[in-house]
Scaffold this active site. Structure first.
Site, short mmCIF file in Angstrom:
data_model
loop_
_atom_site.label_atom_id
_atom_site.label_comp_id
_atom_site.label_asym_id
_atom_site.label_seq_id
_atom_site.Cartn_x
_atom_site.Cartn_y
_atom_site.Cartn_z
CB CYS A 95 -0.95 0.00 1.18
SG CYS A 95 -2.14 -1.35 1.07
CG HIS A 117 -3.13 3.46 1.77
ND1 HIS A 117 -3.52 3.02 0.52
CD2 HIS A 117 -3.27 2.40 2.62
CE1 HIS A 117 -3.85 1.75 0.60
NE2 HIS A 117 -3.71 1.34 1.86
CG ASN A 151 -6.54 -0.83 0.66
OD1 ASN A 151 -5.86 -0.43 -0.29
ND2 ASN A 151 -6.00 -1.23 1.80
C1 LIG Z 1 -10.18 -5.81 9.15
C2 LIG Z 1 -10.88 -4.75 9.97
C3 LIG Z 1 -11.89 -3.99 9.12
C4 LIG Z 1 -11.67 -5.47 11.09
O1 LIG Z 1 -12.32 -4.49 11.87
P1 LIG Z 1 -12.25 -4.57 13.46
O2 LIG Z 1 -13.05 -3.46 13.96
O3 LIG Z 1 -10.80 -4.65 13.85
O4 LIG Z 1 -13.00 -5.89 13.74
P2 LIG Z 1 -12.51 -7.12 14.61
O5 LIG Z 1 -11.43 -7.86 13.89
O6 LIG Z 1 -12.25 -6.63 16.01
O7 LIG Z 1 -13.80 -7.99 14.63
C5 LIG Z 1 -14.94 -7.65 15.41
C6 LIG Z 1 -16.01 -8.71 15.17
O8 LIG Z 1 -16.53 -8.55 13.85
C7 LIG Z 1 -16.44 -9.78 13.15
N1 LIG Z 1 -16.21 -9.49 11.75
C8 LIG Z 1 -15.03 -9.43 11.07
N2 LIG Z 1 -15.26 -9.14 9.79
C9 LIG Z 1 -16.59 -9.02 9.65
C10 LIG Z 1 -17.42 -8.73 8.56
N3 LIG Z 1 -16.95 -8.51 7.33
N4 LIG Z 1 -18.76 -8.66 8.77
C11 LIG Z 1 -19.28 -8.88 9.98
N5 LIG Z 1 -18.54 -9.17 11.06
C12 LIG Z 1 -17.21 -9.24 10.89
C13 LIG Z 1 -15.29 -10.51 13.80
O9 LIG Z 1 -15.39 -11.90 13.57
C14 LIG Z 1 -15.47 -10.14 15.25
O10 LIG Z 1 -16.48 -10.95 15.80
P3 LIG Z 1 -16.32 -11.51 17.30
O11 LIG Z 1 -16.27 -10.28 18.17
O12 LIG Z 1 -17.54 -12.33 17.47
O13 LIG Z 1 -15.06 -12.29 17.32
C15 LIG Z 1 -9.88 -3.78 10.63
O14 LIG Z 1 -9.12 -4.44 11.61
C16 LIG Z 1 -8.95 -3.13 9.63
O15 LIG Z 1 -9.39 -2.39 8.80
N6 LIG Z 1 -7.64 -3.38 9.77
C17 LIG Z 1 -6.67 -2.79 8.87
C18 LIG Z 1 -6.71 -3.51 7.59
C19 LIG Z 1 -5.95 -2.80 6.51
O16 LIG Z 1 -5.92 -1.61 6.45
N7 LIG Z 1 -5.35 -3.57 5.61
C20 LIG Z 1 -4.68 -3.05 4.47
C21 LIG Z 1 -3.31 -2.64 4.80
S1 LIG Z 1 -2.98 -1.00 4.44
#
Ligand SMILES: CC(C)(COP(=O)(O)OP(=O)(O)OC[C@H]1O[C@@H](n2cnc3c(N)ncnc32)[C@H](O)[C@@H]1OP(=O)(O)O)[C@@H](O)C(=O)NCCC(=O)NCCS
Length: 333
Positions: free
Chosen positions: A116, A256, A286
């Site tokens: 990224c 980004h 993204n």
């Molecule tokens: C991936 C991302 C969106 C997840 O969001 P989050 O707020 O951290 O969510 P969590 O991982 O804490 O998950 C919370 C809950 O939602 C659930 N969940 C995850 N994805 C889900 C989805 N698409 N839909 C519904 N629920 C979802 C999880 O299973 C978890 O459930 P649980 O509490 O029962 O275990 C977030 O961590 C993120 O954006 N990270 C950075 C990713 C990124 O930028 N990548 C590119 C690199 S630049």
């Protein structure tokens, strides 16, 4: 050092026609529009459909558009750099394939793989070739077909990524416009948190790697989130401080588009109000190396000569950094 600066003299973007909505994703994995919008800010993303179409297809679109827009003879282009983690092939370079199709027959070409952060790494690299005085026209492309490495059974990654491409033309100027300063960093200790586990020389493709779905993008979302917020803001602040800039001097932050919450937290830490933050994640998701040039393309008509922009990115590697640039032209019709 010469007194030359590398100015962006044109920008072009491209996204494929197919729109993958949150509602369609909800039919593929256990998710819903409300969760995706509230946790990421994304409403829809684009997908490049069609057998045998790789990232270079989108790269060709943006380079052809850029040549036309800047009225550039393809034979005058000295260099094309393509930032991508989804090259058409491991080799040859996607930049090479783009150049062959667009008639850049006098250019030399290579790819940069910094996930990224790829576009800002490539922009700094391209700018150095211009500042050295050696080259006069450099095209920097950021392009990724993330749909080719996204696991559409994994709800934690498939909701985030989309396909797209963007490109800028860099040319020399003796005025105080263009890339003024940049600062970059990498840390391989972050490799395990965001990677494609197989398909490289360490774990070449086997039946087992395919069965274990190791040819898809893997991320530890929470860890990536934490490091992205800290490092993007930290490096954006560093480049601002080094150039005596405060939040009020900045026309736009160009971050980004990883996750709207990451962008909001970065802007808050930098003291930059929402109206000064470029954002299009809601439409494209993204797109990895393409997010920043796609933002410049979307906002091009609002930009004026002399506007101060801070570009900031964070990605797999880990890689990150920030660029301070002064926009070099007023809106054209
Ligand atoms: C991936 C991302 C969106 C997840 O969001 P989050 O707020 O951290 O969510 P969590 O991982 O804490 O998950 C919370 C809950 O939602 C659930 N969940 C995850 N994805 C889900 C989805 N698409 N839909 C519904 N629920 C979802 C999880 O299973 C978890 O459930 P649980 O509490 O029962 O275990 C977030 O961590 C993120 O954006 N990270 C950075 C990713 C990124 O930028 N990548 C590119 C690199 S630049």
């Amino acid at each position: 050092m010469s007194n030359l600066k590398a100015a962006i003299t044109g920008v072009q973007g491209y996204v494929p026609d197919y729109i993958l909505t949150n509602d369609e994703l909800s039919t593929m994995v256990d998710t819903n529009d409300e969760w995706i919008v509230s946790r990421t800010g994304i409403k829809e993303r684009r997908v490049l459909k069609g057998e045998g179409k790789g990232t270079s297809v989108m790269g060709v679109e943006v380079v052809n558009g850029l040549l036309k827009k800047t009225d550039t003879d393809p034979l005058e282009v000295d260099l094309i750099i393509c930032a991508t983690v989804t090259p058409d092939h491991v080799f040859p370079a996607t930049a090479n394939l783009i150049a062959a199709t667009t008639g850049l027959d006098n250019a030399f070409n290579f790819d940069i793989g910094a996930a990224c952060s790829g576009f800002i790494y490539a922009l700094t690299t391209g700018a150095l070739y211009i500042e050295s005085g050696k080259y006069k026209k450099v095209i920097v492309v950021g392009a990724d077909k993330m749909s080719s490495i996204v696991d559409y059974t994994d709800r934690t990654t498939c909701i985030i990524f989309g396909d797209g491409a963007g490109a800028v033309m860099l040319e020399p100027t003796t005025e105080e416009f263009g890339i003024i300063d940049s600062i970059h960093k990498s840390d391989g200790h972050g490799a395990e948190f965001l990677q494609m586990k197989a398909g490289g020389s360490k774990h070449p493709a086997t039946e087992t790697t395919v069965k274990n779905r190791e040819h898809f993008a893997y991320q530890d979302g929470k860890t990536v989130f934490k490091f992205a917020v800290i490092n993007m803001a930290d490096y954006a602040e560093k480049v601002m401080k080094r150039n005596d800039l405060s939040g009020s001097d900045i026309t736009y932050l160009v971050p980004h588009q990883a996750n709207k919450r990451i962008v909001d937290a970065t802007a808050k830490r930098m003291g930059i109000e929402d109206s000064k933050v470029m954002m299009n994640i809601q439409r494209y998701g993204n797109t990895t190396a393409a997010t920043i040039p796609l933002l410049l393309w979307d906002y091009e008509k609002k930009l004026k000569k002399g506007d101060n922009l801070i570009l900031a990115a964070f990605g797999g590697g880990f890689t990150w950094g920030a660029i301070y640039l002064k926009w070099a032209y007023d809106p054209k019709n």
